[in-house]
Write a protein that holds these residues in place. Structure first.
Motif, PDB file in Angstrom:
ATOM      1  N   GLN A  11       0.761  -1.257   0.052  1.00  9.86           N
ATOM      2  CA  GLN A  11       0.094   0.111  -0.114  1.00  9.86           C
ATOM      3  C   GLN A  11       0.891   1.295   0.026  1.00  9.86           C
ATOM      4  OE1 GLN A  11      -3.541   0.159  -0.358  1.00  9.86           O
ATOM      5  NE2 GLN A  11      -3.061  -1.829  -0.932  1.00  9.86           N
ATOM      6  N   ARG A  14       2.093   1.729  -3.423  1.00 11.22           N
ATOM      7  CA  ARG A  14       1.097   2.217  -4.272  1.00 11.22           C
ATOM      8  C   ARG A  14       0.766   3.558  -4.386  1.00 11.22           C
ATOM      9  NH1 ARG A  14      -4.732   1.229  -3.576  1.00 11.22           N
ATOM     10  NH2 ARG A  14      -5.689   1.471  -5.506  1.00 11.22           N
ATOM     11  N   LEU A  18       0.770   6.639  -6.867  1.00 10.59           N
ATOM     12  CA  LEU A  18      -0.355   7.577  -7.147  1.00 10.59           C
ATOM     13  C   LEU A  18      -0.104   9.048  -6.755  1.00 10.59           C
ATOM     14  CD1 LEU A  18      -3.021   5.150  -5.630  1.00 10.59           C
ATOM     15  CD2 LEU A  18      -2.655   5.826  -8.080  1.00 10.59           C
ATOM     16  N   VAL A  56      -7.053  11.324  -3.053  1.00 12.23           N
ATOM     17  CA  VAL A  56      -6.468  10.034  -3.975  1.00 12.23           C
ATOM     18  C   VAL A  56      -6.650   8.823  -2.957  1.00 12.23           C
ATOM     19  CG1 VAL A  56      -4.082   9.300  -4.532  1.00 12.23           C
ATOM     20  CG2 VAL A  56      -4.803  11.758  -5.094  1.00 12.23           C
ATOM     21  N   GLN A  59     -10.476   7.856  -3.499  1.00 16.46           N
ATOM     22  CA  GLN A  59     -10.782   7.442  -4.901  1.00 16.46           C
ATOM     23  C   GLN A  59     -10.119   6.124  -5.400  1.00 16.46           C
ATOM     24  OE1 GLN A  59      -9.846  10.769  -7.325  1.00 16.46           O
ATOM     25  NE2 GLN A  59     -11.435  11.921  -6.601  1.00 16.46           N
ATOM     26  N   GLU A  60      -8.579   5.926  -4.913  1.00 21.32           N
ATOM     27  CA  GLU A  60      -8.142   4.689  -5.215  1.00 21.32           C
ATOM     28  C   GLU A  60      -8.235   3.417  -4.011  1.00 21.32           C
ATOM     29  OE1 GLU A  60      -6.970   4.174  -8.158  1.00 21.32           O
ATOM     30  OE2 GLU A  60      -7.603   6.598  -8.816  1.00 21.32           O
ATOM     31  N   SER A  61      -8.838   3.765  -3.159  1.00 22.89           N
ATOM     32  CA  SER A  61      -9.108   2.800  -2.113  1.00 22.89           C
ATOM     33  C   SER A  61      -7.631   2.295  -1.273  1.00 22.89           C
ATOM     34  CB  SER A  61      -9.769   1.579  -2.486  1.00 22.89           C
ATOM     35  OG  SER A  61     -11.044   2.202  -2.836  1.00 22.89           O
ATOM     36  N   VAL A  62      -6.842   3.228  -1.116  1.00 21.06           N
ATOM     37  CA  VAL A  62      -5.425   3.012  -0.485  1.00 21.06           C
ATOM     38  C   VAL A  62      -5.713   2.811   1.013  1.00 21.06           C
ATOM     39  CG1 VAL A  62      -3.091   3.605  -0.123  1.00 21.06           C
ATOM     40  CG2 VAL A  62      -4.183   4.479  -2.140  1.00 21.06           C
TER      41      VAL A  62
END
Length: 80
Positions: A11, A14, A18, A56, A59-62
């Motif tokens: 994560q 990632r 992002l 971010v 929206q990106e489910s981090v």
């Protein structure tokens, strides 16, 4: 500077990708020992970018442990 802590290295990496894509200036750093997290990597970013960073992440489910700011004794959590 604020700090994002993570529960996993996957994560963290990632989120790094992002946030760089979103053109946010970030620094990868070791997670401070005051913060209990499952990952040794954290990301520092400017406080003025907090709204964009949160967008971010959502929206990106981090998956994050939390967002922290420096405090008198270590760090204080401001977002989860």
């Amino acid at each position: 500077m604020l700090l994002i802590a993570f529960d996993s290295t996957q994560q963290a990496l990632r989120a790094e990708m992002l946030l760089e894509y979103a053109e946010i200036e970030i620094d990868i750093c070791p997670t401070p020992k005051e913060i209990t997290a499952g990952c040794a990597l954290s990301i520092h970013f400017p406080e003025e970018d907090l709204a964009t960073v949160k967008d971010v992440i959502v929206q990106e489910s981090v998956e994050i442990r939390g967002i922290f700011k420096p405090a008198a004794e270590g760090y204080e959590e401001i977002e989860r």
